[in-house]
Structure formats: structure tokens, C-alpha cells
Design an enzyme around this catalytic site. Structure first.
Site, PDB file in Angstrom:
ATOM      1  N   ASP A 205       1.735  -8.800   1.310  1.00  0.00           N
ATOM      2  CA  ASP A 205       2.585  -7.788   1.961  1.00  0.00           C
ATOM      3  C   ASP A 205       2.967  -8.251   3.373  1.00  0.00           C
ATOM      4  OD1 ASP A 205       3.859  -5.380   2.447  1.00  0.00           O
ATOM      5  OD2 ASP A 205       2.019  -4.192   2.606  1.00  0.00           O
TER       6      ASP A 205
ATOM      7  N   ASN B 163       0.870  -1.187   0.000  1.00  0.00           N
ATOM      8  CA  ASN B 163       0.000   0.000   0.000  1.00  0.00           C
ATOM      9  C   ASN B 163       0.903   1.232   0.000  1.00  0.00           C
ATOM     10  OD1 ASN B 163       0.470   0.924   2.850  1.00  0.00           O
ATOM     11  ND2 ASN B 163      -0.291  -1.159   3.226  1.00  0.00           N
TER      12      ASN B 163
ATOM     13  N   SER C 102      -3.099  -6.577  -6.728  1.00  0.00           N
ATOM     14  CA  SER C 102      -4.474  -6.032  -6.643  1.00  0.00           C
ATOM     15  C   SER C 102      -5.582  -7.086  -6.637  1.00  0.00           C
ATOM     16  CB  SER C 102      -4.765  -5.023  -7.773  1.00  0.00           C
ATOM     17  OG  SER C 102      -4.116  -3.791  -7.532  1.00  0.00           O
TER      18      SER C 102
HETATM   19  N1  AR6 Z   1       2.232 -15.633  -1.763  1.00  0.00           N
HETATM   20  C1  AR6 Z   1       1.644 -15.420  -2.977  1.00  0.00           C
HETATM   21  N2  AR6 Z   1       0.449 -14.836  -3.123  1.00  0.00           N
HETATM   22  C2  AR6 Z   1      -0.207 -14.446  -2.005  1.00  0.00           C
HETATM   23  C3  AR6 Z   1       0.338 -14.629  -0.706  1.00  0.00           C
HETATM   24  C4  AR6 Z   1       1.602 -15.260  -0.618  1.00  0.00           C
HETATM   25  N3  AR6 Z   1       2.190 -15.476   0.563  1.00  0.00           N
HETATM   26  N4  AR6 Z   1      -0.545 -14.120   0.196  1.00  0.00           N
HETATM   27  C5  AR6 Z   1      -1.590 -13.658  -0.498  1.00  0.00           C
HETATM   28  N5  AR6 Z   1      -1.395 -13.857  -1.818  1.00  0.00           N
HETATM   29  P1  AR6 Z   1      -3.267  -8.982  -1.539  1.00  0.00           P
HETATM   30  P2  AR6 Z   1      -3.701  -6.507  -3.073  1.00  0.00           P
HETATM   31  C6  AR6 Z   1      -2.243 -13.510  -2.962  1.00  0.00           C
HETATM   32  O1  AR6 Z   1      -4.529  -8.749  -0.795  1.00  0.00           O
HETATM   33  O2  AR6 Z   1      -5.008  -6.999  -3.556  1.00  0.00           O
HETATM   34  C7  AR6 Z   1      -2.126  -5.490   1.790  1.00  0.00           C
HETATM   35  O3  AR6 Z   1      -2.675  -5.271   3.051  1.00  0.00           O
HETATM   36  C8  AR6 Z   1      -3.711 -13.238  -2.682  1.00  0.00           C
HETATM   37  O4  AR6 Z   1      -4.443 -14.459  -2.573  1.00  0.00           O
HETATM   38  O5  AR6 Z   1      -2.070  -9.419  -0.784  1.00  0.00           O
HETATM   39  O6  AR6 Z   1      -2.757  -5.864  -4.053  1.00  0.00           O
HETATM   40  C9  AR6 Z   1      -1.289  -4.320   1.311  1.00  0.00           C
HETATM   41  O7  AR6 Z   1      -0.615  -3.699   2.367  1.00  0.00           O
HETATM   42  C10 AR6 Z   1      -4.088 -12.440  -3.932  1.00  0.00           C
HETATM   43  O8  AR6 Z   1      -4.360 -13.318  -5.027  1.00  0.00           O
HETATM   44  O9  AR6 Z   1      -2.809  -7.657  -2.354  1.00  0.00           O
HETATM   45  C11 AR6 Z   1      -2.341  -3.432   0.701  1.00  0.00           C
HETATM   46  O10 AR6 Z   1      -3.002  -2.676   1.680  1.00  0.00           O
HETATM   47  C12 AR6 Z   1      -2.805 -11.651  -4.255  1.00  0.00           C
HETATM   48  O11 AR6 Z   1      -1.764 -12.296  -3.506  1.00  0.00           O
HETATM   49  C13 AR6 Z   1      -3.317  -4.405   0.090  1.00  0.00           C
HETATM   50  O12 AR6 Z   1      -3.183  -5.607   0.837  1.00  0.00           O
HETATM   51  C14 AR6 Z   1      -2.860 -10.190  -3.871  1.00  0.00           C
HETATM   52  O13 AR6 Z   1      -3.617 -10.041  -2.684  1.00  0.00           O
HETATM   53  C15 AR6 Z   1      -2.962  -4.718  -1.357  1.00  0.00           C
HETATM   54  O14 AR6 Z   1      -3.988  -5.497  -1.896  1.00  0.00           O
END
Ligand code: AR6
Length: 180
Positions: free
Chosen positions: A34, A24, A121
Site C-alpha cells: 500500500d 486497509n 493479506s
Molecule cells: N510489490 C509487491 N509486493 C509487495 C510490495 C511491493 N512493492 N511490498 C510488499 N509486498 P502487505 P497485507 C508484499 O503487508 O498483509 C498496509 O499497511 C509483501 O511482502 O503489504 O494485506 C495496508 O495499509 C506481502 O507478501 O499487505 C494494511 O494496513 C504482500 O505484499 C495492511 O498493510 C502483502 O503484504 C495490509 O496488509
């Protein structure tokens, strides 16, 4: 063309030159991928992020990217990027493409060859995954990235299948263009 592979699993386990983080704008950690990257890297990653210059708490605007050391991860760098929040961003497709492009350019500028990427995202930020996959993979095919080895880490089997399908769709489109 860039070499692209898909792995179902945790991006924290990636052994690459750079791991891309879906962060973020504050870059001080969060949930999802993250949170996992910060836990895997240890406290030094947060310290590196905090040292990046900020404007009113914003260290990385939407669609841009920043690079830090990778702490305890099996990577030289973490490249932090910020994707669009799908339902509120005025130009989500442009910003998503820009987030991938900025990340890959930063990888090249830092002599990285192998890069691990998440589905930016597609979690908390709510981007429809098929559209996101098409955008991401088209950016990866841009000529400036042809020497990179890109590994997309997809967390669920559903996402893994969906990204592979999107890649097949893009390759079919490319071969139709070559045929005609
Ligand atoms: N390895 C690979 N993919 C993952 C992992 C992992 N360990 N964990 C989750 N995913 P998101 P965004 C996937 O929500 O939508 C955070 O709080 C997940 O299933 O992590 O860009 C940041 O600080 C999904 O398919 O990222 C921001 O505030 C993908 O990664 C916000 O979330 C992205 O999910 C960013 O949201």
C-alpha cells in the site's frame, strides 16, 4: 481459463490496465505494498482515495474493492481491496476469496484486461502464504475471469516459488478431474 503469470518484483513497476492494492479499510495509505503504491503514484492517489465515500472512516470494508485513477503509475486504475487480518477475522478464507473476486469484477466492469495483483493479506495481515495462494488462484480460475491477463507480483523469491508451487498443485488437481 485466465492467463496467469508470476513475477518476482515490485508491483509499482507493473504496466497494466489496473494494479490491485492490498489496503486497509480507511484507504488513506499504509505500509507494505500500500505504501509503495502510494509513493509510486504520487499525492493524487491519496486525493482520489479521500474523495471516496466513507462510513465512520471506512471507505472499503473487508472483502470489498474500490477503484481510483492511478496517478503516476503505468496503469489506468488502482483497485484498492482489503483482505482479512488472518488471526482476528471470523472468516478469513471467505474474505480473502471475496477480496480477489471483488477486485477482478471491478477490473472487468471498467474494461480492464491486464491486472497486476499482490499477495493480499500475506504481509502485515498475517495470512499463511500457501493457503492464501491456493485461494487466490482458485478465484482467478473462475469462468467469469477467463479473459483477464493476471500478473501476480511476489516480492521475495520464497513467495514467488511458493505461488508457483500452489499453481502447479491446482493445475494437477484440475488435470486429475479431467482424467477421471
Ligand atoms: N510489490 C509487491 N509486493 C509487495 C510490495 C511491493 N512493492 N511490498 C510488499 N509486498 P502487505 P497485507 C508484499 O503487508 O498483509 C498496509 O499497511 C509483501 O511482502 O503489504 O494485506 C495496508 O495499509 C506481502 O507478501 O499487505 C494494511 O494496513 C504482500 O505484499 C495492511 O498493510 C502483502 O503484504 C495490509 O496488509
Amino acid at each position: 481459463m485466465a492467463h496467469i503469470e508470476f513475477i518476482q518484483g515490485d508491483i509499482v513497476s507493473a504496466q497494466v490496465d489496473a494494479i490491485v492494492n492490498a489496503a486497509n479499510p480507511g484507504l488513506l495509505g499504509g505500509g507494505g505494498v500500500d505504501g509503495a503504491i502510494h509513493r509510486g503514484a504520487g499525492a493524487s492517489l491519496l486525493e482520489s482515495c479521500a474523495q471516496l465515500p466513507d462510513v465512520n472512516g471506512i471507505r472499503c470494508p473487508v472483502g470489498e474493492a474500490r477503484i481510483t485513477q492511478a496517478g503516476k503509475l503505468n496503469a489506468r486504475y488502482v483497485i484498492h481491496t482489503v483482505g482479512p487480518i488472518f488471526h482476528t477475522d471470523p472468516a478469513p478464507a471467505l474474505h480473502l476469496a471475496s477480496a480477489y473476486r471483488a477486485s477482478l469484477r471491478l477490473a472487468l466492469a471498467n474494461q480492464c484486461r491486464s491486472v497486476a495483483l499482490p499477495a493480499i493479506s500475506c504481509g502485515i495481515y498475517g495470512y499463511p502464504p500457501h493457503e492464501a495462494a491456493l485461494i487466490a488462484l482458485k478465484v482467478c480460475c473462475e469462468p467469469e475471469f477467463h479473459q483477464l491477463q493476471l500478473s501476480f507480483f511476489l516480492f521475495s523469491h520464497e513467495m514467488y516459488t511458493l505461488w508457483q508451487d500452489a499453481w502447479t498443485q491446482i493445475q494437477k488437481g484440475a488435470s486429475h478431474q479431467t482424467d477421471s
